[in-house]
Design a protein around this motif. Sequence first.
Motif, PDB file in Angstrom:
ATOM      1  N   LYS A 220       0.830  -1.201   0.000  1.00 30.12           N
ATOM      2  CA  LYS A 220       0.000   0.000   0.000  1.00 30.12           C
ATOM      3  C   LYS A 220       0.864   1.250   0.000  1.00 30.12           C
ATOM      4  O   LYS A 220       2.033   1.242   0.392  1.00 30.12           O
ATOM      5  N   GLY A 221       0.254   2.320  -0.458  1.00 35.47           N
ATOM      6  CA  GLY A 221       0.911   3.618  -0.453  1.00 35.47           C
ATOM      7  C   GLY A 221      -0.091   4.698  -0.102  1.00 35.47           C
ATOM      8  O   GLY A 221      -1.219   4.698  -0.618  1.00 35.47           O
ATOM      9  N   LYS A 222       0.299   5.611   0.772  1.00 36.84           N
ATOM     10  CA  LYS A 222      -0.611   6.687   1.158  1.00 36.84           C
ATOM     11  C   LYS A 222       0.171   7.857   1.741  1.00 36.84           C
ATOM     12  O   LYS A 222       1.314   7.719   2.190  1.00 36.84           O
ATOM     13  N   ALA A 223      -0.469   9.024   1.723  1.00 34.85           N
ATOM     14  CA  ALA A 223       0.061  10.235   2.355  1.00 34.85           C
ATOM     15  C   ALA A 223      -0.839  10.601   3.527  1.00 34.85           C
ATOM     16  O   ALA A 223      -2.054  10.372   3.495  1.00 34.85           O
ATOM     17  N   LYS A 224      -0.234  11.176   4.549  1.00 33.23           N
ATOM     18  CA  LYS A 224      -0.994  11.544   5.744  1.00 33.23           C
ATOM     19  C   LYS A 224      -0.388  12.792   6.360  1.00 33.23           C
ATOM     20  O   LYS A 224       0.833  12.941   6.425  1.00 33.23           O
ATOM     21  N   VAL A 225      -1.257  13.709   6.820  1.00 38.15           N
ATOM     22  CA  VAL A 225      -0.816  14.883   7.572  1.00 38.15           C
ATOM     23  C   VAL A 225      -1.628  14.970   8.855  1.00 38.15           C
ATOM     24  O   VAL A 225      -2.798  14.573   8.898  1.00 38.15           O
TER      25      VAL A 225
ATOM     26  N   ASP B  36      -5.572  14.796   7.538  1.00 38.83           N
ATOM     27  CA  ASP B  36      -6.122  14.353   6.260  1.00 38.83           C
ATOM     28  C   ASP B  36      -5.204  13.267   5.715  1.00 38.83           C
ATOM     29  O   ASP B  36      -4.053  13.118   6.164  1.00 38.83           O
ATOM     30  N   LYS B  37      -5.704  12.505   4.767  1.00 33.65           N
ATOM     31  CA  LYS B  37      -4.880  11.477   4.143  1.00 33.65           C
ATOM     32  C   LYS B  37      -5.285  11.308   2.686  1.00 33.65           C
ATOM     33  O   LYS B  37      -6.402  11.656   2.285  1.00 33.65           O
ATOM     34  N   GLU B  38      -4.367  10.776   1.915  1.00 31.57           N
ATOM     35  CA  GLU B  38      -4.589  10.528   0.494  1.00 31.57           C
ATOM     36  C   GLU B  38      -4.031   9.139   0.174  1.00 31.57           C
ATOM     37  O   GLU B  38      -2.846   8.882   0.374  1.00 31.57           O
ATOM     38  N   LYS B  39      -4.914   8.254  -0.294  1.00 28.22           N
ATOM     39  CA  LYS B  39      -4.502   6.892  -0.604  1.00 28.22           C
ATOM     40  C   LYS B  39      -4.159   6.778  -2.087  1.00 28.22           C
ATOM     41  O   LYS B  39      -4.861   7.328  -2.938  1.00 28.22           O
ATOM     42  N   TYR B  40      -3.077   6.034  -2.380  1.00 27.78           N
ATOM     43  CA  TYR B  40      -2.639   5.850  -3.759  1.00 27.78           C
ATOM     44  C   TYR B  40      -2.984   4.458  -4.287  1.00 27.78           C
ATOM     45  O   TYR B  40      -3.504   4.327  -5.383  1.00 27.78           O
TER      46      TYR B  40
ATOM     47  N   VAL C  11       5.029  17.290  10.071  1.00 24.92           N
ATOM     48  CA  VAL C  11       3.653  16.913  10.421  1.00 24.92           C
ATOM     49  C   VAL C  11       2.986  16.115   9.303  1.00 24.92           C
ATOM     50  O   VAL C  11       1.768  15.981   9.275  1.00 24.92           O
ATOM     51  N   GLY C  12       3.767  15.580   8.394  1.00 23.18           N
ATOM     52  CA  GLY C  12       3.192  14.818   7.290  1.00 23.18           C
ATOM     53  C   GLY C  12       4.199  13.853   6.707  1.00 23.18           C
ATOM     54  O   GLY C  12       5.414  14.016   6.858  1.00 23.18           O
ATOM     55  N   LYS C  13       3.683  12.834   6.029  1.00 27.28           N
ATOM     56  CA  LYS C  13       4.565  11.834   5.438  1.00 27.28           C
ATOM     57  C   LYS C  13       3.865  11.136   4.285  1.00 27.28           C
ATOM     58  O   LYS C  13       2.633  11.130   4.184  1.00 27.28           O
ATOM     59  N   ILE C  14       4.689  10.563   3.400  1.00 28.42           N
ATOM     60  CA  ILE C  14       4.212   9.699   2.323  1.00 28.42           C
ATOM     61  C   ILE C  14       4.926   8.373   2.497  1.00 28.42           C
ATOM     62  O   ILE C  14       6.162   8.324   2.459  1.00 28.42           O
ATOM     63  N   VAL C  15       4.158   7.316   2.706  1.00 24.58           N
ATOM     64  CA  VAL C  15       4.724   6.024   3.086  1.00 24.58           C
ATOM     65  C   VAL C  15       4.252   4.947   2.119  1.00 24.58           C
ATOM     66  O   VAL C  15       3.058   4.875   1.782  1.00 24.58           O
ATOM     67  N   TYR C  16       5.185   4.111   1.697  1.00 25.60           N
ATOM     68  CA  TYR C  16       4.888   2.914   0.913  1.00 25.60           C
ATOM     69  C   TYR C  16       5.381   1.723   1.733  1.00 25.60           C
ATOM     70  O   TYR C  16       6.516   1.735   2.232  1.00 25.60           O
ATOM     71  N   ALA C  17       4.536   0.715   1.887  1.00 26.70           N
ATOM     72  CA  ALA C  17       4.865  -0.349   2.828  1.00 26.70           C
ATOM     73  C   ALA C  17       4.247  -1.677   2.419  1.00 26.70           C
ATOM     74  O   ALA C  17       3.281  -1.734   1.651  1.00 26.70           O
ATOM     75  N   LEU C  18       4.835  -2.741   2.967  1.00 28.51           N
ATOM     76  CA  LEU C  18       4.283  -4.095   2.915  1.00 28.51           C
ATOM     77  C   LEU C  18       3.788  -4.434   4.312  1.00 28.51           C
ATOM     78  O   LEU C  18       4.471  -4.139   5.304  1.00 28.51           O
ATOM     79  N   GLU C  19       2.621  -5.067   4.396  1.00 24.51           N
ATOM     80  CA  GLU C  19       2.048  -5.388   5.700  1.00 24.51           C
ATOM     81  C   GLU C  19       1.562  -6.833   5.707  1.00 24.51           C
ATOM     82  O   GLU C  19       0.791  -7.247   4.838  1.00 24.51           O
TER      83      GLU C  19
ATOM     84  N   CYS D  15       0.834  15.932  -4.865  1.00 27.41           N
ATOM     85  CA  CYS D  15       0.092  15.424  -3.707  1.00 27.41           C
ATOM     86  C   CYS D  15      -0.843  16.526  -3.229  1.00 27.41           C
ATOM     87  O   CYS D  15      -0.438  17.684  -3.106  1.00 27.41           O
ATOM     88  N   LYS D  16      -2.097  16.180  -2.969  1.00 27.23           N
ATOM     89  CA  LYS D  16      -3.091  17.184  -2.589  1.00 27.23           C
ATOM     90  C   LYS D  16      -2.883  17.739  -1.189  1.00 27.23           C
ATOM     91  O   LYS D  16      -3.278  18.870  -0.910  1.00 27.23           O
ATOM     92  N   ILE D  17      -2.279  16.960  -0.298  1.00 30.36           N
ATOM     93  CA  ILE D  17      -2.246  17.367   1.102  1.00 30.36           C
ATOM     94  C   ILE D  17      -0.871  17.795   1.581  1.00 30.36           C
ATOM     95  O   ILE D  17      -0.742  18.263   2.715  1.00 30.36           O
ATOM     96  N   LEU D  18       0.161  17.633   0.765  1.00 28.15           N
ATOM     97  CA  LEU D  18       1.468  18.175   1.137  1.00 28.15           C
ATOM     98  C   LEU D  18       2.283  18.485  -0.106  1.00 28.15           C
ATOM     99  O   LEU D  18       2.122  17.850  -1.153  1.00 28.15           O
ATOM    100  N   LYS D  19       3.138  19.494   0.008  1.00 24.08           N
ATOM    101  CA  LYS D  19       4.022  19.916  -1.075  1.00 24.08           C
ATOM    102  C   LYS D  19       5.438  20.035  -0.529  1.00 24.08           C
ATOM    103  O   LYS D  19       5.644  20.469   0.607  1.00 24.08           O
TER     104      LYS D  19
END
Length: 411
Positions: free
Chosen positions: A49-54, A69-73, A131-139, A278-282
């Motif tokens: 999965k990949g998503k951004a979160k602030v 807020d968050k944005e899922k990819y 206060v924000g990050k973009i993370v790609y991960a295996l779970e 990205c809509k929620i962080l630049k």
Amino acid sequence: MSLTVKNISVTYNSINQSNTFTSGDFISGHVILDVAKDTLIQLLSVKMKGKAKVCWTEHYGQTTIVYSDKEKYYSMERFFVLEDKTHGDFEMLNDPSGQPYSSVVAPGRHVYPFTFQLPQQHFPPSFKGSVGKIVYALEAKLERAMRVSSKDKAEFHYVPKPDLTVPELMAPQYGTKDKQMKLFTSGSVSMRINIEKMGYYLGEGLKVLAEVQNNSSRSIKPKYCLYEKHSFFAKGKRKLHTQDLLKEEGEPIEPNSKKTVTKVLSIPPSLAISILNCKILKVEYRLRVYLDVPYASDPEIKFPVVILPPQPLSDPKDIDFGIWKQPAESNMYLNPPPIAPQAPPLHVVGTPGQFGASYPAPPHVQLGASGYPAPPLGQFGPDSHRSDPSAPPPYQDYQLYPQFPDHPEKS
């Protein structure tokens, strides 16, 4: 972790020396399960999965408000074991012999291999800010009857492929500024600044050519500052973080003289790649060139700088950027990016403001308060692969900054 399930973990195999992945790459790994006795499994899965979160808080007197807020990819889940197959779509994985995995596992260690292919879309790169990050991960996830589920996560570093098809990235930029002195300094100063392009690679030299006319009564000194801007957006609010990355200065220019100076600034190799899709962080960068004038405000010109993914070899004959610094076993960049088309220079006059809504079409346009050209479309160019509805929209689908009526934009 219970006494029955001693450990569950997920790992992946590196495909290059930098341990990064890009669009279209295959990522392979294993889910490792250690159990102490015979165990009945209801669900065992692995997800990519990949998503951004602030998320941040602000205090107003006695009240604390949380902005998030968050944005899922994308999110892709595959199952090794799944007892309840009555709901939804699912993809089952078989063991190396092609047989389904058993829902009952014996004591000991069990290894479950998997392979995913990253989507072909251009997503924002991995990033972690204040206060924000973009993370790609295996779970990995394990569920048993009447037990709390067990999970493990392994993050991987995603870097988008460079896209040099946007002419403005490789087009020259220039700006001019005049200032009439008052009070303790008389006369005037003017400067004309040229930089070679907008897009730069990590570690590359940023060449600045400055023509300075000093008709004042005092010596002045050209100065250079590269700084970063991190912007985070949630619930109609914007949180801004800025930081100077490097500062340098040139030789003094004496009164009633004209001088042309050249300065090469080295882009720090540790910077984050620009994030513009990205809509929620630049993540943005600016080059500020200004004249240090004693006892007066400093005239300045700002230029947008886009930090691109990995640096190509700087051989003059490689004008198509066809040689990339990648190990032999890497499959990050199997084909060289196309040569960038030529474009007219971008002209910035006076004190620039925010990025405009689009690039100026005609050459040598005199821009006003919104003197910056717009950032590239998509990540660094138009996204022509939006077949996946979970992919982020192209850049032109939204403005660089959400328009908040009670919070004017900052440069």
